[in-house]
Design an enzyme around this catalytic site. Sequence first.
Site, mmCIF file in Angstrom:
data_model
loop_
_atom_site.group_PDB
_atom_site.id
_atom_site.type_symbol
_atom_site.label_atom_id
_atom_site.label_comp_id
_atom_site.label_asym_id
_atom_site.label_seq_id
_atom_site.Cartn_x
_atom_site.Cartn_y
_atom_site.Cartn_z
ATOM 1 N N TYR A 60 -7.399 3.608 13.974
ATOM 2 C CA TYR A 60 -7.618 2.690 15.087
ATOM 3 C C TYR A 60 -7.810 3.445 16.412
ATOM 4 O O TYR A 60 -7.402 2.978 17.462
ATOM 5 C CB TYR A 60 -6.428 1.733 15.227
ATOM 6 C CG TYR A 60 -6.151 0.936 13.972
ATOM 7 C CD1 TYR A 60 -6.898 -0.182 13.660
ATOM 8 C CD2 TYR A 60 -5.141 1.314 13.093
ATOM 9 C CE1 TYR A 60 -6.647 -0.910 12.519
ATOM 10 C CE2 TYR A 60 -4.876 0.592 11.939
ATOM 11 C CZ TYR A 60 -5.648 -0.519 11.665
ATOM 12 O OH TYR A 60 -5.398 -1.241 10.524
ATOM 13 N N HIS A 94 2.256 1.718 8.933
ATOM 14 C CA HIS A 94 1.676 3.044 8.699
ATOM 15 C C HIS A 94 2.791 4.073 8.527
ATOM 16 O O HIS A 94 3.859 3.960 9.133
ATOM 17 C CB HIS A 94 0.769 3.453 9.856
ATOM 18 C CG HIS A 94 -0.560 2.775 9.831
ATOM 19 N ND1 HIS A 94 -1.383 2.702 10.927
ATOM 20 C CD2 HIS A 94 -1.215 2.133 8.828
ATOM 21 C CE1 HIS A 94 -2.490 2.055 10.606
ATOM 22 N NE2 HIS A 94 -2.412 1.702 9.338
ATOM 23 N N LYS A 113 0.827 -1.215 0.000
ATOM 24 C CA LYS A 113 0.000 0.000 0.000
ATOM 25 C C LYS A 113 0.856 1.258 0.000
ATOM 26 O O LYS A 113 0.572 2.216 -0.717
ATOM 27 C CB LYS A 113 -0.937 -0.020 1.219
ATOM 28 C CG LYS A 113 -1.958 1.100 1.212
ATOM 29 C CD LYS A 113 -2.956 0.933 2.343
ATOM 30 C CE LYS A 113 -4.010 2.033 2.285
ATOM 31 N NZ LYS A 113 -5.005 1.879 3.374
#
Length: 374
Positions: free
Chosen positions: A350, A340, A238
Amino acid sequence: MATIHIGKYQASIYQEGKGYTGALSLGFDAQGKRQRPKRKGRTKAEVKEKLIALVEELEAGVTTEEGYTVEDCINDWLARGLKARSQGTVASYRSMAIHHIIPQVGQIKLKKLTADDLDDWLDERAEVLATRSLRLIHQILQRAIRHAQKRDKVKRNVADLVDIPEGQAGRPSKALNFDQAEAVIRGARSSPLMAYVIICLLCGIRTEEARALRWTEVDLKEQTVAVYRSERVKGDTKTKKSRRVLKVARWGVQILNELHKARAVERLASGERGADTALVFRREDGRPYDRWYVRREFKKITTAAGIGEDWCPRELRHSFVSLLSAHRVASEEIARLVGHSSTHVTETVYRQEIRPALTDGAVVMDKIFKSRAG
């Protein structure tokens, strides 16, 4: 029969049936066939307006047939406009189009599609879809029409003219607590997804990262898993930060060892070679996992665990974050473990699971599931 001139073109309008027909004279094609596109209407004025619109389209290079529908436009885009996208992405777009675009506006002629048509469509879909899904179906139609524009099938993109209404509240992601995680592990014992579920829970890797994991990226001696790829375009992760090497908790290493031995037995029996390049998680017949298979099997696991079927595989990753945070792991460390780019992303996505703390993921998972490792 009345003869008129529209720009450089000659046209004729004549009565036919209960209305009028107009024909535009375009000469002859390469095969010597006369070209006379026609338009029909109830009055001469209506037919003349349609002929003027036809001339404007011709001068703009638009060549779409009158019968070309929104459904035709979407199907063309799905077939030709997504060559750089993964099969999973194309299938997802096709599913959204089949369920939320084609039944409502698919039969409208693309040239006759109006902003009012799309406003009505989006308002109706807003009663059943979340805002995020509304944005997606709007983007699908917008990009499909843009694809048609580039091929001179329509003059303007009417999807650019509408605003997206507020949809239904989407279901927020959840996280398993320790008791629920234990129940899921018990429910997974008889599932082909058992190893997949445990590694996702212990390592916090994305479900598309787990499906792309190969044995060449698993180091059983060093007890690590290298996340270098995913089921995305060109196999990329990603983000750049998503490329990471993770230490695996002892219980996870034990599970991977057992799976590796089982694969070795399968290879020996079948005469398969080059097995270390194979996917770690795959079906018994060798086919790779896809998102629908994983989702379907995971629902069976959560149902067997007694926590219901309203859970998604990606929530194993949320659970990883929740369990680490509950054991006082710092946001910075959790962000690094889940790949991340910053703690801002971790804390935003989160935010319900995060609490401040400090330590290493595998060490903490060993403590959490200390009775599991042999």
